[in-house]
Scaffold this active site. Structure first.
Site, PDB file in Angstrom:
ATOM      1  N   ARG A 111       1.222  -1.510  -0.124  1.00  0.00           N
ATOM      2  CA  ARG A 111       0.032   0.057  -0.105  1.00  0.00           C
ATOM      3  C   ARG A 111      -0.004   1.428   0.454  1.00  0.00           C
ATOM      4  O   ARG A 111       1.427   1.658   1.383  1.00  0.00           O
ATOM      5  CB  ARG A 111      -0.732  -0.159   1.059  1.00  0.00           C
ATOM      6  CG  ARG A 111      -1.862   1.420   1.762  1.00  0.00           C
ATOM      7  CD  ARG A 111      -2.279   1.464   2.349  1.00  0.00           C
ATOM      8  NE  ARG A 111      -3.908   0.424   1.744  1.00  0.00           N
ATOM      9  CZ  ARG A 111      -4.853   0.452   1.878  1.00  0.00           C
ATOM     10  NH1 ARG A 111      -5.234   1.152   3.361  1.00  0.00           N
ATOM     11  NH2 ARG A 111      -6.238   0.294   2.037  1.00  0.00           N
ATOM     12  N   HIS A 138      -7.357   0.829  -6.646  1.00  0.00           N
ATOM     13  CA  HIS A 138      -7.363   0.000  -5.271  1.00  0.00           C
ATOM     14  C   HIS A 138      -7.771  -1.078  -6.260  1.00  0.00           C
ATOM     15  O   HIS A 138      -9.504  -1.629  -5.335  1.00  0.00           O
ATOM     16  CB  HIS A 138      -8.340   1.048  -4.228  1.00  0.00           C
ATOM     17  CG  HIS A 138      -7.832  -0.163  -2.878  1.00  0.00           C
ATOM     18  ND1 HIS A 138      -7.772  -0.971  -2.484  1.00  0.00           N
ATOM     19  CD2 HIS A 138      -8.819   0.208  -1.894  1.00  0.00           C
ATOM     20  CE1 HIS A 138      -7.767  -1.636  -1.222  1.00  0.00           C
ATOM     21  NE2 HIS A 138      -8.841  -0.418  -0.646  1.00  0.00           N
ATOM     22  N   GLN A 141     -10.149  -4.132  -3.586  1.00  0.00           N
ATOM     23  CA  GLN A 141     -11.101  -3.636  -2.974  1.00  0.00           C
ATOM     24  C   GLN A 141     -12.775  -4.025  -4.132  1.00  0.00           C
ATOM     25  O   GLN A 141     -13.731  -4.416  -4.646  1.00  0.00           O
ATOM     26  CB  GLN A 141     -11.166  -2.004  -2.516  1.00  0.00           C
ATOM     27  CG  GLN A 141     -12.785  -1.798  -2.211  1.00  0.00           C
ATOM     28  CD  GLN A 141     -12.416  -2.308  -0.979  1.00  0.00           C
ATOM     29  OE1 GLN A 141     -11.934  -2.038   0.272  1.00  0.00           O
ATOM     30  NE2 GLN A 141     -13.714  -2.739  -0.461  1.00  0.00           N
ATOM     31  N   ASP A 227     -17.139   7.173  -1.521  1.00  0.00           N
ATOM     32  CA  ASP A 227     -15.945   6.795  -1.003  1.00  0.00           C
ATOM     33  C   ASP A 227     -15.697   7.757  -0.232  1.00  0.00           C
ATOM     34  O   ASP A 227     -16.242   9.632  -0.429  1.00  0.00           O
ATOM     35  CB  ASP A 227     -14.657   6.471  -1.469  1.00  0.00           C
ATOM     36  CG  ASP A 227     -13.786   6.182  -1.250  1.00  0.00           C
ATOM     37  OD1 ASP A 227     -13.911   5.925   0.109  1.00  0.00           O
ATOM     38  OD2 ASP A 227     -12.092   6.118  -1.843  1.00  0.00           O
ATOM     39  N   CYS A 267     -16.232   1.214   0.199  1.00  0.00           N
ATOM     40  CA  CYS A 267     -15.348   0.607   1.060  1.00  0.00           C
ATOM     41  C   CYS A 267     -14.481   0.616   2.268  1.00  0.00           C
ATOM     42  O   CYS A 267     -14.428  -0.558   2.751  1.00  0.00           O
ATOM     43  CB  CYS A 267     -13.995   1.195  -0.151  1.00  0.00           C
ATOM     44  SG  CYS A 267     -13.204   2.484   0.342  1.00  0.00           S
ATOM     45  N   ARG A 295     -12.852  -9.270   0.934  1.00  0.00           N
ATOM     46  CA  ARG A 295     -12.195  -8.681   0.765  1.00  0.00           C
ATOM     47  C   ARG A 295     -10.501 -10.281   0.708  1.00  0.00           C
ATOM     48  O   ARG A 295     -10.186 -10.415   0.500  1.00  0.00           O
ATOM     49  CB  ARG A 295     -11.586  -7.558   2.254  1.00  0.00           C
ATOM     50  CG  ARG A 295     -12.078  -6.233   1.664  1.00  0.00           C
ATOM     51  CD  ARG A 295     -12.059  -5.986   0.488  1.00  0.00           C
ATOM     52  NE  ARG A 295     -10.121  -5.884   0.460  1.00  0.00           N
ATOM     53  CZ  ARG A 295      -9.148  -4.699   0.522  1.00  0.00           C
ATOM     54  NH1 ARG A 295      -9.404  -3.451   0.994  1.00  0.00           N
ATOM     55  NH2 ARG A 295      -8.017  -4.499   0.586  1.00  0.00           N
TER      56      ARG A 295
END
Ligand code: CP
Ligand code: NVA
Length: 317
Positions: A111, A138, A141, A227, A267, A295
């Site tokens: 990340r 991402h 996700q 988000d 998410c 996930r």
């Protein structure tokens, strides 16, 4: 098997389109089996003795826990590095870190900030590298989100997903998924926060449509998703973003524009009262907790795929 031995060509998952449609469907099929085994406490140790290194240059709850728990459940082990407790925080080049770490482990999840940073790592790595979030993408996700959609509503092909809010890493990844898997993506972002053509390229107009009014973007949608207004790394812009995004809150009125059986996804982490109202995220159309749990299941399937390829017997445990 040690870190330098690969059964096939080295594969990375740095963006959603790094896998083909068939491969995504294979990962979903394995994720279903893996989830079923997990729920029945049936051991699924396909990555026995393998080691995953995780590198976090930004904060995380879900990504950290889902990869770490997932790898242990596959019979492997995990090493966690952060910028502050590794030499990355003292300017060791990412290329040198990649060369060293990938001689000792079987798989790496990172990340970080710019996509170019993970690409530089991957191009010097002997083992598969997974994007656990960058400024641009991402992909893990979105794998989980689409798996969750399919669990609740069946195939996403031909459906409409409405993205309400920042043109960020999640939105760019939704676009790649729409192009690959054949669904429509409506995006509504405030002026100045729309998707940048340098990243999207020239999207297919039968797949991608932009709306200045978020209510119109949600009209007839099968899934509404949003988000945070300020992603990690952009905290300095917090105040101006609060003002710019004030009309981009997914509330009950906005959800009412979508199809009656539309799902809501986020998410997480979420800010109730900003990008989503409490009654929507905690309401009956919301599947955010399934999304978070999934996930782990899809990433277990992804790690297996990157290390073992497609198994001749997809029911193998
Ligand atoms: N959704 C997500 O990636 O959450 P974390 O930032 O907690 O990992
Ligand atoms: N867009 C958000 C996602 C967090 C999981 C961020 O990058 O901070």
């Amino acid at each position: 098997m040690n870190a330098t031995v690969q059964p096939g060509p080295l594969r990375h998952f740095l963006q959603f389109r790094d896998l083909s449609k068939d491969e995504i469907n294979y990962v979903f099929a394995r994720a279903r089996l893996i989830k079923e085994n997990f729920k029945r406490y049936k051991p699924h140790h396909t990555l026995h003795d393998r080691t995953l290194a995780m590198v976090f240059e930004k904060a995380s709850t879900r990504t950290r826990v889902s990869f770490e728990a997932g790898m242990y459940q596959l019979g492997g082990s995990v090493i966690n590095l952060t910028a502050t407790d590794s030499q990355l925080g003292r300017s060791e080049p990412i290329e040198d870190t990649a060369r060293v770490v990938s001689r000792m482990v079987d798989l790496v999840m990172i990340r970080t900030f710019e996509q170019t940073r993970i690409e530089r790592f991957a191009s010097h790595s002997r083992v598969p590298v997974i994007n656990g979030l960058t400024n641009e993408y991402h992909p893990c996700q979105i794998l989980a989100d689409i798996f969750t959609y399919i669990e609740h509503r069946g195939s996403i092909e031909g459906k409409t997903v409405a993205w309400v809010g920042d043109g960020n890493n999640m939105a760019y990844t939704w676009l790649q998924a729409a192009e690959l898997l054949g669904f429509k993506l409506h995006v509504s972002a405030p002026q100045g926060y729309t998707l940048e053509p340098e990243i999207t390229g020239e999207p297919d107009s039968s797949v991608f449509q932009e709306f200045s009014d978020p209510m119109l973007a949600c009209k007839g949608a099968d899934l509404v998703t949003t988000d945070v207004w300020t992603s990690m790394g952009f905290e300095d812009e917090n105040e101006e973003r609060r003002e710019a995004f004030a009309d981009w809150c997914v509330d009950a009125e906005m959800m009412a524009e979508a199809n009656p059986d539309a799902l809501f996804m986020h998410c997480l982490p979420a800010h109730r009262g900003e990008e989503v109202s409490g009654d929507v995220i905690d309401g009956p159309q919301s599947v955010v907790w399934d999304e978070a749990e999934n996930r782990m299941h899809v990433q277990k399937a992804l790690m297996e795929f990157l290390l073992l390829g497609q198994l001749a017997d997809p029911q193998q445990t």
